[in-house]
Design a protein around this motif. Sequence first.
Motif, short mmCIF file in Angstrom:
data_model
loop_
_atom_site.label_atom_id
_atom_site.label_comp_id
_atom_site.label_asym_id
_atom_site.label_seq_id
_atom_site.Cartn_x
_atom_site.Cartn_y
_atom_site.Cartn_z
N MET A 121 -4.57 16.37 3.42
CA MET A 121 -3.66 17.21 2.87
C MET A 121 -2.72 15.86 2.16
O MET A 121 -2.44 16.07 1.08
CB MET A 121 -2.88 17.98 3.66
N PHE A 122 -2.41 14.97 2.97
CA PHE A 122 -1.16 14.21 2.66
C PHE A 122 -1.81 13.14 1.45
O PHE A 122 -1.01 12.94 0.39
CB PHE A 122 -0.98 13.14 3.82
N LEU A 123 -3.24 12.75 1.68
CA LEU A 123 -3.66 11.88 0.41
C LEU A 123 -3.81 12.78 -0.75
O LEU A 123 -3.76 11.98 -1.74
CB LEU A 123 -5.13 11.55 1.25
N TYR A 124 -4.10 13.97 -0.74
CA TYR A 124 -4.24 14.71 -1.80
C TYR A 124 -3.02 14.74 -2.55
O TYR A 124 -2.81 14.60 -3.89
CB TYR A 124 -4.70 16.10 -1.62
N ALA A 125 -1.98 15.09 -1.71
CA ALA A 125 -0.55 15.06 -2.26
C ALA A 125 -0.23 13.62 -3.09
O ALA A 125 0.52 14.02 -3.98
CB ALA A 125 0.54 15.40 -1.28
N LEU A 126 -0.50 12.74 -2.53
CA LEU A 126 -0.24 11.47 -2.87
C LEU A 126 -0.88 10.84 -4.11
O LEU A 126 -0.45 10.29 -5.01
CB LEU A 126 -0.33 10.19 -1.78
N LEU A 127 -2.18 11.44 -4.11
CA LEU A 127 -2.95 11.27 -5.33
C LEU A 127 -2.34 11.83 -6.62
O LEU A 127 -2.24 11.25 -7.45
CB LEU A 127 -4.18 11.88 -5.01
N ALA A 182 -8.54 6.56 11.78
CA ALA A 182 -8.54 5.15 10.61
C ALA A 182 -9.56 5.90 9.52
O ALA A 182 -9.66 5.56 8.46
CB ALA A 182 -8.91 3.92 11.14
N GLY A 183 -10.71 6.33 10.00
CA GLY A 183 -12.15 6.63 9.34
C GLY A 183 -11.59 7.70 8.39
O GLY A 183 -12.43 8.11 7.19
N TYR A 184 -10.57 8.67 8.49
CA TYR A 184 -10.14 9.64 7.84
C TYR A 184 -9.44 9.35 6.40
O TYR A 184 -9.27 9.94 5.64
CB TYR A 184 -9.13 10.45 8.57
N PHE A 185 -8.81 8.18 6.71
CA PHE A 185 -7.93 7.47 5.31
C PHE A 185 -8.91 6.90 4.29
O PHE A 185 -8.72 5.92 3.88
CB PHE A 185 -7.16 6.65 5.93
N LYS A 186 -9.53 8.02 3.83
CA LYS A 186 -10.31 7.39 2.47
C LYS A 186 -10.42 8.73 1.53
O LYS A 186 -10.17 9.87 1.47
CB LYS A 186 -11.65 7.48 2.67
N ASN A 187 -10.03 8.29 0.19
CA ASN A 187 -10.09 9.39 -0.93
C ASN A 187 -10.57 8.41 -2.01
O ASN A 187 -9.94 7.58 -2.58
CB ASN A 187 -8.44 9.46 -1.20
N PRO A 227 0.80 -1.11 0.05
CA PRO A 227 -0.16 0.08 0.03
C PRO A 227 0.78 1.31 -0.02
O PRO A 227 1.91 1.27 0.71
CB PRO A 227 -0.83 -0.13 1.26
N ARG A 228 0.52 2.30 -0.74
CA ARG A 228 1.28 3.52 -0.60
C ARG A 228 0.88 4.40 0.67
O ARG A 228 1.52 5.44 0.94
CB ARG A 228 0.80 4.26 -2.06
N VAL A 229 -0.21 4.13 1.13
CA VAL A 229 -0.58 4.96 2.30
C VAL A 229 -0.87 3.79 3.54
O VAL A 229 -1.75 2.84 3.44
CB VAL A 229 -1.64 5.83 2.23
N SER A 230 -0.19 3.89 4.50
CA SER A 230 -0.29 2.82 5.61
C SER A 230 -0.51 3.58 6.99
O SER A 230 0.47 4.18 7.33
CB SER A 230 0.73 1.75 5.58
N PHE A 231 -1.63 3.09 7.59
CA PHE A 231 -1.77 3.67 9.10
C PHE A 231 -1.89 2.65 9.96
O PHE A 231 -2.79 1.72 9.84
CB PHE A 231 -3.08 4.32 8.98
N LYS A 266 -8.48 1.30 -4.22
CA LYS A 266 -8.76 0.87 -3.00
C LYS A 266 -7.76 0.48 -1.97
O LYS A 266 -7.42 0.54 -1.04
CB LYS A 266 -9.92 -0.22 -3.06
N ASP A 267 -6.80 -0.57 -2.83
CA ASP A 267 -5.73 -1.21 -2.33
C ASP A 267 -4.49 -0.35 -2.02
O ASP A 267 -3.60 -0.86 -1.56
CB ASP A 267 -5.18 -2.43 -3.06
#
Length: 333
Positions: free
Chosen positions: A87-93, A123-128, A15-19, A133-134
Motif C-alpha cells: 500500500m505504501f509503495l503504491y502511494a509513493l508510485l 525486506a523481500g516485500y520492498f519491490k515494485n 532513495p525515496r523508500v528506505s527500509f 530500482k535505485d
Amino acid sequence: MYKSQLDTLLKQSAPRVSFLYGDSFLIGYYAKKIESALKSEEKTTFYFDEYNAININTLLSQGSLFGSSSLVVLKINHKLLKADIEMFLYALLHNAHNALIIEYYQAANKSDGDYTRDCKTCAGYFKNPKMPKDSIAEVRFFPPNISECMGFMRERSKELGLMTDDKILKHILEKQNNDIALSLNELEKFVIFAGKPIEPSDVNLLCDGIASFSVEELCFALMDKKPIVKMLHTIYEEGINEIMMIGEIQRFFYQLFLFFAFIKIKGRPDAKEILGFSPPAHIAERLSRYCIRFKETEYIAIFELLSQWRYEVSKGKTKQSMSALIKIQEMIR
C-alpha cells in the motif's frame, strides 16, 4: 543491500523508500543521512506504538499543491505486513514527491534469530516493478568495525570544531569499550576546548571510562531483562564507588521518567527538548522505548528503592544492588 552499497547510492541520490535494519546505531545514523539528502519540506514521525497504516498511507498519498515534498519516518520494532508495504509503495508510485524511511529496531522480547528472519521477510516485500530500482533501498547494517568507528569519530570531531587527532579519538573510543554511540556522546564534552588541542590528560579528566560504560550497559541489560549478575560482579571488581554507581542508575531512570512525562503530555518524544541536547539516535530510541514500560506509580517505587539502596550503602551496607535491581526488573512490562 549493505552499507557500502548505500554509501555509493547516496553519492548520486537519496532513495525515496528506505527500509533500515540491523545495528541500531547505524540505523539511526543513516536515517538522518537519508533525511538530510531528501531535503523534504514536511516530516512526520511515527514512534513504535503510534504506527497506523491508514494514517501513514494518507500522508504518503497526499498530492503536492505547491511543489512541497513530504517525508514519513517510521521507528518500529514489529514486523510489517506485506499488504501495508504494498500500500505504501503504491502511494509513493503515484506521489513521486513524497518519501518513506522505516527504522526497524529489534524488540526487547525478540531473539536475534527471530529479528533477523523478520527483517529478511520484510525486506523481500520492498519491490515494485514500476518504481525505479535505485528509489528503493532495503539495507542491513552490521556492527561497525574499529576503522568505521574511527571514521564516525573523525566526522563528528570535525563537525564540533575540535582540535584532535586519531590517537586522541582512539583513546576516547577505547575508554568506552569501542561503543561508537557512547564515544560520540563523549565528544560533546570537549567543545569547551574549542580552539585548543585536546590532550590525553583532558580525555582522562572528562571521560567516565569503562566503569560508567558498564553501569549504562547494566541499565540497558536490566531494561532488556537480560542476566545482570555477571555484569554486576565485573563492575564491583573494577572497584567502582557504589554511591557513584547508584547515582548513575538514578540518572538513567530520571531520564526515562522525563521521556515518560513528556510523551504523556505531548504525545511524542523530543530528545533535545527533554534532555537539553541531542543524544545519538539509537540512545534516544532506547529511552523512548524503555520509558513506556513503567507506570507513574512504578517510577515512584523505583526512586524509593534507589534512595533506600543509597541510604543503606551510606550506612556501611555495601553491595546491596541485587535486591533493588531485581525488584526493578520485575516491574518491567
